[in-house]
Design a protein around this motif. Structure first.
Motif, PDB file in Angstrom:
ATOM      1  N   VAL A   1     -16.092   7.540  12.017  1.00 50.40           N
ATOM      2  CA  VAL A   1     -14.609   7.399  11.280  1.00 50.40           C
ATOM      3  C   VAL A   1     -13.892   6.420  11.697  1.00 50.40           C
ATOM      4  CG1 VAL A   1     -13.619   9.345  12.861  1.00 50.40           C
ATOM      5  CG2 VAL A   1     -12.856   9.120  10.319  1.00 50.40           C
ATOM      6  N   HIS A   2     -12.913   5.948  10.807  1.00 51.32           N
ATOM      7  CA  HIS A   2     -11.835   5.062  11.106  1.00 51.32           C
ATOM      8  C   HIS A   2     -10.651   5.396  10.478  1.00 51.32           C
ATOM      9  CE1 HIS A   2      -9.659   1.377  11.995  1.00 51.32           C
ATOM     10  NE2 HIS A   2      -9.367   1.292  10.774  1.00 51.32           N
ATOM     11  N   SER A   3      -9.447   5.211  11.148  1.00 56.24           N
ATOM     12  CA  SER A   3      -8.328   5.799  10.348  1.00 56.24           C
ATOM     13  C   SER A   3      -6.844   5.130  11.117  1.00 56.24           C
ATOM     14  CB  SER A   3      -8.153   7.257  10.323  1.00 56.24           C
ATOM     15  OG  SER A   3      -6.794   7.624   9.752  1.00 56.24           O
TER      16      SER A   3
ATOM     17  N   GLY B   1      -4.510  17.663   3.997  1.00 58.08           N
ATOM     18  CA  GLY B   1      -4.524  18.204   2.699  1.00 58.08           C
ATOM     19  C   GLY B   1      -5.705  17.888   2.000  1.00 58.08           C
ATOM     20  N   LYS B   2      -5.636  17.914   0.521  1.00 61.59           N
ATOM     21  CA  LYS B   2      -6.667  17.417  -0.131  1.00 61.59           C
ATOM     22  C   LYS B   2      -6.778  15.727  -0.395  1.00 61.59           C
ATOM     23  CE  LYS B   2      -8.943  18.331  -4.661  1.00 61.59           C
ATOM     24  NZ  LYS B   2      -8.805  18.983  -5.776  1.00 61.59           N
ATOM     25  N   TYR B   3      -8.096  15.335  -0.406  1.00 62.33           N
ATOM     26  CA  TYR B   3      -8.390  13.835  -0.599  1.00 62.33           C
ATOM     27  C   TYR B   3      -9.226  13.461  -1.552  1.00 62.33           C
ATOM     28  CZ  TYR B   3      -5.946  12.635   3.700  1.00 62.33           C
ATOM     29  OH  TYR B   3      -5.103  12.416   4.954  1.00 62.33           O
ATOM     30  N   THR B   4      -9.001  12.356  -2.283  1.00 65.15           N
ATOM     31  CA  THR B   4     -10.060  11.908  -3.360  1.00 65.15           C
ATOM     32  C   THR B   4     -11.211  11.134  -2.646  1.00 65.15           C
ATOM     33  OG1 THR B   4      -8.188  12.026  -4.901  1.00 65.15           O
ATOM     34  CG2 THR B   4     -10.229  10.841  -5.325  1.00 65.15           C
ATOM     35  N   VAL B   5     -12.327  11.121  -2.931  1.00 75.10           N
ATOM     36  CA  VAL B   5     -13.211  10.408  -2.064  1.00 75.10           C
ATOM     37  C   VAL B   5     -13.745   9.512  -3.180  1.00 75.10           C
ATOM     38  CG1 VAL B   5     -15.833  10.518  -1.331  1.00 75.10           C
ATOM     39  CG2 VAL B   5     -13.971  12.342  -0.891  1.00 75.10           C
ATOM     40  N   PHE B   6     -14.144   8.043  -2.560  1.00 73.05           N
ATOM     41  CA  PHE B   6     -14.737   7.107  -3.347  1.00 73.05           C
ATOM     42  C   PHE B   6     -15.611   6.012  -2.521  1.00 73.05           C
ATOM     43  CE2 PHE B   6     -10.445   5.682  -2.289  1.00 73.05           C
ATOM     44  CZ  PHE B   6     -10.643   4.482  -2.066  1.00 73.05           C
ATOM     45  N   ASN B   7     -16.583   5.423  -2.987  1.00 68.16           N
ATOM     46  CA  ASN B   7     -17.325   4.465  -2.158  1.00 68.16           C
ATOM     47  C   ASN B   7     -16.279   3.191  -2.224  1.00 68.16           C
ATOM     48  OD1 ASN B   7     -19.255   6.346  -2.156  1.00 68.16           O
ATOM     49  ND2 ASN B   7     -20.205   5.366  -3.937  1.00 68.16           N
ATOM     50  N   GLU B   8     -16.338   2.546  -1.074  1.00 68.16           N
ATOM     51  CA  GLU B   8     -15.784   1.234  -0.775  1.00 68.16           C
ATOM     52  C   GLU B   8     -16.541   0.410   0.002  1.00 68.16           C
ATOM     53  OE1 GLU B   8     -12.201   0.131   1.740  1.00 68.16           O
ATOM     54  OE2 GLU B   8     -11.343   0.944  -0.330  1.00 68.16           O
ATOM     55  N   GLY B   9     -17.487  -0.293  -0.601  1.00 72.59           N
ATOM     56  CA  GLY B   9     -18.600  -1.159   0.092  1.00 72.59           C
ATOM     57  C   GLY B   9     -19.472  -0.253   0.701  1.00 72.59           C
ATOM     58  N   ALA B  10     -19.804  -0.256   2.159  1.00 70.21           N
ATOM     59  CA  ALA B  10     -20.712   0.533   2.817  1.00 70.21           C
ATOM     60  C   ALA B  10     -19.853   1.652   3.251  1.00 70.21           C
ATOM     61  CB  ALA B  10     -21.286  -0.331   3.835  1.00 70.21           C
TER      62      ALA B  10
ATOM     63  N   LEU C   1     -11.528   8.009   2.024  1.00 69.28           N
ATOM     64  CA  LEU C   1     -10.633   8.950   1.534  1.00 69.28           C
ATOM     65  C   LEU C   1      -9.346   8.769   1.346  1.00 69.28           C
ATOM     66  CD1 LEU C   1     -13.343  10.043   2.868  1.00 69.28           C
ATOM     67  CD2 LEU C   1     -12.188  11.980   3.509  1.00 69.28           C
ATOM     68  N   SER C   2      -8.779   8.837   0.144  1.00 69.20           N
ATOM     69  CA  SER C   2      -7.393   8.729  -0.228  1.00 69.20           C
ATOM     70  C   SER C   2      -6.586  10.019  -0.420  1.00 69.20           C
ATOM     71  CB  SER C   2      -7.153   7.885  -1.404  1.00 69.20           C
ATOM     72  OG  SER C   2      -7.739   6.563  -1.200  1.00 69.20           O
ATOM     73  N   TRP C   3      -5.480  10.170   0.345  1.00 72.76           N
ATOM     74  CA  TRP C   3      -4.566  11.453   0.434  1.00 72.76           C
ATOM     75  C   TRP C   3      -4.117  11.666  -1.143  1.00 72.76           C
ATOM     76  CZ3 TRP C   3       0.512  12.241  -0.213  1.00 72.76           C
ATOM     77  CH2 TRP C   3       0.985  13.979  -0.064  1.00 72.76           C
ATOM     78  N   SER C   4      -4.360  12.712  -1.780  1.00 68.83           N
ATOM     79  CA  SER C   4      -3.968  12.999  -2.981  1.00 68.83           C
ATOM     80  C   SER C   4      -2.439  13.744  -3.260  1.00 68.83           C
ATOM     81  CB  SER C   4      -4.816  13.848  -3.624  1.00 68.83           C
ATOM     82  OG  SER C   4      -4.604  14.235  -5.094  1.00 68.83           O
ATOM     83  N   SER C   5      -1.511  12.629  -3.561  1.00 71.97           N
ATOM     84  CA  SER C   5      -0.159  13.072  -3.818  1.00 71.97           C
ATOM     85  C   SER C   5       0.017  14.233  -4.858  1.00 71.97           C
ATOM     86  CB  SER C   5       0.732  11.897  -3.843  1.00 71.97           C
ATOM     87  OG  SER C   5       0.523  11.278  -5.127  1.00 71.97           O
ATOM     88  N   ASP C   6      -0.898  14.302  -6.080  1.00 71.28           N
ATOM     89  CA  ASP C   6      -0.808  15.276  -6.761  1.00 71.28           C
ATOM     90  C   ASP C   6      -1.048  16.632  -6.369  1.00 71.28           C
ATOM     91  OD1 ASP C   6       0.070  13.361  -8.680  1.00 71.28           O
ATOM     92  OD2 ASP C   6      -2.109  12.901  -9.343  1.00 71.28           O
ATOM     93  N   ASP C   7      -2.072  16.708  -5.355  1.00 75.84           N
ATOM     94  CA  ASP C   7      -2.757  17.947  -5.159  1.00 75.84           C
ATOM     95  C   ASP C   7      -1.691  18.357  -3.727  1.00 75.84           C
ATOM     96  OD1 ASP C   7      -4.447  18.325  -7.080  1.00 75.84           O
ATOM     97  OD2 ASP C   7      -5.775  16.636  -6.024  1.00 75.84           O
TER      98      ASP C   7
ATOM     99  N   PRO D   1      -0.623   4.016   4.057  1.00 77.11           N
ATOM    100  CA  PRO D   1      -1.368   3.456   2.916  1.00 77.11           C
ATOM    101  C   PRO D   1      -2.712   4.029   2.804  1.00 77.11           C
ATOM    102  CG  PRO D   1      -0.556   1.866   4.295  1.00 77.11           C
ATOM    103  CD  PRO D   1      -0.314   2.986   5.216  1.00 77.11           C
ATOM    104  N   SER D   2      -3.440   4.142   1.469  1.00 76.73           N
ATOM    105  CA  SER D   2      -4.579   4.631   1.029  1.00 76.73           C
ATOM    106  C   SER D   2      -5.679   3.411   1.449  1.00 76.73           C
ATOM    107  CB  SER D   2      -4.759   5.077  -0.506  1.00 76.73           C
ATOM    108  OG  SER D   2      -3.991   6.460  -0.395  1.00 76.73           O
ATOM    109  N   PRO D   3      -6.867   3.432   1.702  1.00 78.11           N
ATOM    110  CA  PRO D   3      -7.254   4.893   1.973  1.00 78.11           C
ATOM    111  C   PRO D   3      -7.067   5.327   3.289  1.00 78.11           C
ATOM    112  CG  PRO D   3      -9.219   3.254   2.103  1.00 78.11           C
ATOM    113  CD  PRO D   3      -8.056   2.685   1.495  1.00 78.11           C
ATOM    114  N   GLN D   4      -6.667   6.483   3.796  1.00 76.94           N
ATOM    115  CA  GLN D   4      -6.326   6.843   5.002  1.00 76.94           C
ATOM    116  C   GLN D   4      -7.224   7.016   6.089  1.00 76.94           C
ATOM    117  OE1 GLN D   4      -5.092   8.098   2.296  1.00 76.94           O
ATOM    118  NE2 GLN D   4      -2.734   7.959   2.291  1.00 76.94           N
TER     119      GLN D   4
END
Length: 139
Positions: free
Chosen positions: A120-122, A76-85, A89-95, A104-107
Motif C-alpha cells: 500500500v502507498h498513501s 469511509g467508502k471508496y471507488t476502486v479503479f485500475n491505474e496501470g499496474a 482507491l478514491s474517496w467518494s464525496s457522494d457516499d 487529492p485522489s487517489p488517496q
C-alpha cells in the motif's frame, strides 16, 4: 481446419496476455491492514494509526481507521479503479456526506509485490507517506 486452429491459437495467446496483464492488479477481495507508529508521547507510549482497507469487489472499497492519539481523515467508502499496474482507491464525496477528505485522489494505491504480498502507498500516512508499505491480510 487450419484457419480454425490458428484462430484458436491467436485467441488463446491474446487471452493469456490479457490475463497476465490484469494479474498485476489482481488484489483479492478481503481486508488489508497497515499500522504506522508516530511520535512518542509524554507517557512513553507512541501515537499510532491503523488503516483497514476492505476491498469489497472490483468497484468498491471501505476504509476504517483506528488511532491512538493521532488525527485522521478520509475514512469511509471508496471507488476502486485500475491505474496501470496498481489498484487506485478514491474517496467518494457522494457516499461520505458526514466526513471530510482534503487529500487529492487517489488517496490509496495497492499493488502486489513480486512475492505476491499486497503493498500500500498513501499520502494519508502522516509520519512517512513515501514508498510502499506491506499490509497484513485480515481476511
Amino acid at each position: 481446419m487450419k484457419v480454425n486452429f490458428w484462430h484458436s491459437i491467436c485467441i488463446g495467446v491474446t487471452l493469456s496476455v490479457i490475463s497476465f496483464a490484469s494479474s498485476a492488479i489482481d488484489i483479492p477481495v478481503g481486508i488489508y491492514s497497515f499500522t504506522q507508529q508516530g511520535e512518542e508521547l509524554i507517557d512513553g507510549q507512541r501515537a499510532s494509526i491503523t488503516w483497514n482497507i476492505a476491498i469489497k469487489d472490483n468497484k468498491n472499497a471501505f476504509l476504517t481507521m483506528s488511532s491512538w492519539h493521532a488525527p485522521f481523515t478520509c475514512d469511509g467508502k471508496y471507488t476502486v479503479f485500475n491505474e496501470g499496474a496498481e489498484l487506485a482507491l478514491s474517496w467518494s464525496s457522494d457516499d461520505n456526506k458526514d466526513t471530510e477528505c482534503d487529500t487529492p485522489s487517489p488517496q490509496i494505491l495497492l499493488k502486489k509485490s513480486s512475492t505476491g504480498n499486497v503493498l500500500v502507498h498513501s499520502e494519508l500516512f502522516i509520519w512517512d507517506p513515501s514508498g510502499w508499505k506491506q499490509t497484513r491480510v485480515i481476511r
